[in-house]
Design an enzyme around this catalytic site. Sequence first.
Site, PDB file in Angstrom:
ATOM      1  N   TYR A   1      38.135  41.211  54.852  1.00  0.00           N
ATOM      2  CA  TYR A   1      37.605  39.938  54.361  1.00  0.00           C
ATOM      3  C   TYR A   1      38.656  38.839  54.392  1.00  0.00           C
ATOM      4  CZ  TYR A   1      39.902  40.324  49.742  1.00  0.00           C
ATOM      5  OH  TYR A   1      40.824  40.394  48.727  1.00  0.00           O
TER       6      TYR A   1
ATOM      7  N   HIS B   1      29.693  46.729  44.246  1.00  0.00           N
ATOM      8  CA  HIS B   1      30.841  46.178  44.960  1.00  0.00           C
ATOM      9  C   HIS B   1      31.167  47.009  46.195  1.00  0.00           C
ATOM     10  CE1 HIS B   1      34.097  43.373  45.283  1.00  0.00           C
ATOM     11  NE2 HIS B   1      34.968  44.348  45.437  1.00  0.00           N
ATOM     12  N   LYS B   2      31.168  48.301  46.048  1.00  0.00           N
ATOM     13  CA  LYS B   2      31.369  49.221  47.165  1.00  0.00           C
ATOM     14  C   LYS B   2      30.660  50.534  46.824  1.00  0.00           C
ATOM     15  CE  LYS B   2      36.080  47.568  48.212  1.00  0.00           C
ATOM     16  NZ  LYS B   2      37.498  47.955  48.402  1.00  0.00           N
TER      17      LYS B   2
ATOM     18  N   TYR C   1      32.604  52.240  44.388  1.00  0.00           N
ATOM     19  CA  TYR C   1      32.566  51.602  43.073  1.00  0.00           C
ATOM     20  C   TYR C   1      31.098  51.508  42.618  1.00  0.00           C
ATOM     21  CZ  TYR C   1      37.320  50.058  44.277  1.00  0.00           C
ATOM     22  OH  TYR C   1      38.628  50.012  44.642  1.00  0.00           O
TER      23      TYR C   1
ATOM     24  N   ASP D   1      34.267  39.034  42.579  1.00  0.00           N
ATOM     25  CA  ASP D   1      34.714  38.913  43.962  1.00  0.00           C
ATOM     26  C   ASP D   1      33.539  39.049  44.930  1.00  0.00           C
ATOM     27  OD1 ASP D   1      36.424  40.205  42.046  1.00  0.00           O
ATOM     28  OD2 ASP D   1      37.890  40.630  43.594  1.00  0.00           O
TER      29      ASP D   1
ATOM     30  N   ARG E   1      41.514  34.484  39.368  1.00  0.00           N
ATOM     31  CA  ARG E   1      41.030  34.556  40.747  1.00  0.00           C
ATOM     32  C   ARG E   1      39.597  35.095  40.804  1.00  0.00           C
ATOM     33  NH1 ARG E   1      45.166  36.710  44.230  1.00  0.00           N
ATOM     34  NH2 ARG E   1      44.316  38.781  44.482  1.00  0.00           N
TER      35      ARG E   1
ATOM     36  N   GLY F   1      37.613  32.325  40.215  1.00  0.00           N
ATOM     37  CA  GLY F   1      37.746  31.432  41.357  1.00  0.00           C
ATOM     38  C   GLY F   1      36.787  31.791  42.481  1.00  0.00           C
ATOM     39  N   TRP F   2      36.635  33.101  42.744  1.00  0.00           N
ATOM     40  CA  TRP F   2      35.657  33.519  43.762  1.00  0.00           C
ATOM     41  C   TRP F   2      34.254  33.034  43.379  1.00  0.00           C
ATOM     42  CZ3 TRP F   2      37.955  34.698  47.951  1.00  0.00           C
ATOM     43  CH2 TRP F   2      39.040  35.577  48.028  1.00  0.00           C
TER      44      TRP F   2
END
Length: 808
Positions: free
Chosen positions: A472, A566-567, A570, A577, A646, A649-650
């Site tokens: 990414y 997320h994955k 996960y 994110d 962060r 922030g995403w």
Amino acid sequence: MKNFLLLFSLTLLILGCDVKTPSKQVASQSAVLADVVATVTISNPSEFERKDELMWLPLERLGVLKAPLSVWLKDEELPSQLVDGDGNGSIDHLVALVDLAAAEKMILVVKAQPSTLSIDSRTQAEISIKQGGAWQENKYIGGQFVNVDKLIAPKQHTDHSEYIRYEGPGIESDKVGYRIYLDWRNGFDVFGKSRPALALHKVGLDGFESYHHPADWGLDILKVGESLGMGGFGYWHGDKVERVASVDSRAVSILQNGPLVSSFAIDYGAWSVAGKRVNLRAVFTMQAGSRLVHVQLQADEAIEPLAIGLGKAPETVLLSGGDDLTGHAYTYLGTWGKQSLAGDDLGLGLVFKRGLRTDQTEDAHNWVSVMKSPSGTLDYYFLAAWSGEPDGIKTEQNFNTLLEREAEKLTLKLRIFIDSQLSATLRVDQPSAASVRILAERLADTEYRTKAKALRNGGWDPERDRPARWEYTTGLLMQAFDDLSGAGADPKFAALAEQIIGSFIDEQGNIASYRKDVFNIDDINNGKMLLRLYQRTGIEKYRLAADILRDQLSHHPKTSNGAFWHKQRYPYQLWLDGVYMGMPFLAEYSKQFEQGESFAQAVHEFEVAKEKLSAPNGLLFHAWDEKAAQNWADPKTGLSKFHWSRGMGWYAMALVDMLEILPEDQAELRAILQRQLTELAVVLVRYQDDSGVWYQITDMPDATGNYLEASGSSMFVYALAKGINLGLLPETYKVAMMNGYQGIVREFVSLDPDGDVHLNGICQVAGLGFGRDGSYRYYQSEPIVADDIKGLTPFIMASVQISKLLSR
């Protein structure tokens, strides 16, 4: 010409050119501005005293090439030394010794003045050989020992040749000394000290047996035998370590022999191992007041698996540090017990990044840590502590505490922020559209020349030290490059973006190194560039590749309330994110090819994020585990514990990007996102620091170790700027936005003497699970780096938005 002008500018600075710097810290110093090269803010992130901490200051960050330099705390000069940190023969760092109380912060200045401080040497490195005698087979007879700076071991030399004093190079601090056998054994030995002073120059002058017996300085205290000894290295065969024995040559060079730092290198020529002939360089470094030896291995080709180890001894206890840690955190292996040749207790230790160890095992002679070295490099540390020292460590518990603290000091490195006079020349009181874009272009150009080209399929990712993949971060950087060219910068950035993304796509749209079955939401982010490229070029392979990513989202597992995991690894987890990685792509794809039928699904992700991750203070938590099963999750709510800038922030960037994509006729969906953006903007301004930027943990500015962080700050500024540009936020936010931009430039942007521009103060990575427990300490433990794509890219993108705003 560029370098000449920069050097001329630097000379004016050193000679006293009146350069305005907005740092209020500089004004608080008593030093005369004409002498100040840089201001350095340093803080201790630990809750214990850190005495004799060595602060490493790159000359590039200080804004100088070569100059007499000294370090000052108000009117007191601190011990310092100029150092060749990478062992290439050129001075590249200024180091200074400081004592920091728990959580203490101090402000220092570096002056373009020679040091006037007289300091006693507290480190030493040497290699000493006999001269004036003669070889008789494998023995050197007669002669006197003389220290030399370089040595290529003669072919006759082997163990007990009596040619090299104490059989190899030595290195020491005022705490402890070590030697490396310069022969087939390649073992590492320990010299214990009976008093805290330098001693190597006294060792072995009167014969090879003398240092095995007590002397006024101490004695040799370790039996190496057939083991690696004290932290040696070799090749792991699966059942035993092969020492670096079969080589064509061994050469030693003393790199520096200074009062605060000393180091030497051993070059092993053509090591025959694992069917290869590998040239291996090992650099050993010690610093004043420390027991640690930093070992840096560099092979001319990858050789795996390497092993490091501690020799086994009876009557010892094996000590192990934590293993459920992030890969960047340091852990340790140690032994304690009556393994000293003096018959008393001795502790031996290895300290290394947890993520580098692939196995902990043993062979007949060693406790072995098997290590990764995919690019032929390996960094680690070893140390020893002898109970026979005056006020020495006497118990297993105290030695274990020492290992824990050394691991913490390496994990939680000193917070060092440098504000150089040279970097201050990048700042302007009233930024213009042109000045903002040009600074972003200079940052991008540094990245373009140094790292970006290597991210193509088949290249090497320098940030991750592994082959380049469909990451990414690659798509993020290429999107920023494309934005920059679109704003009037050099077209080469957009051209490279297409080259890098295109290198992963074949004519059928297959994506190299991508696997749908891992269901990683991060992999979707690069699809944004695929959609741009298809729109721009009409090349079908970009559409086909985007179709593959869209198909992943069609089958991607979700929480019970419809949020994407997320994955796959996960499960049941929603991370902030992932909202950025997947939803703008989904919305844009749906806009281009689905007549918008997936808009609602994309917006639903934001609704779940807002519902599940919001805190009473208006900030958002990093992640939510629906099953509340993860160690980072609250057992009742499933929420992570902290507000990571962060992560938010995403989310902030995703909001404005989505609102740009959604058509005006999607009023209901737009209203959901508009409300979230409006609420978030209020909160961001509330937590903005006086410096203009934001902290790593957003709402804990006074917590020990917390620091101003560049990536989250850049993302917030991007969201504010783009929100104003799109008419989503009122013009009143322009003040906070510009304070944020100028704060980033002031706090994080630096200029090297060669003209390169960098963004510093970036949290390298932060996630949850697999050793990342979501604790406050975890968020502070991840490395703070320069030019990481996750920080550099949002700043470039923010600059494009600000330049657009200022040109209106």
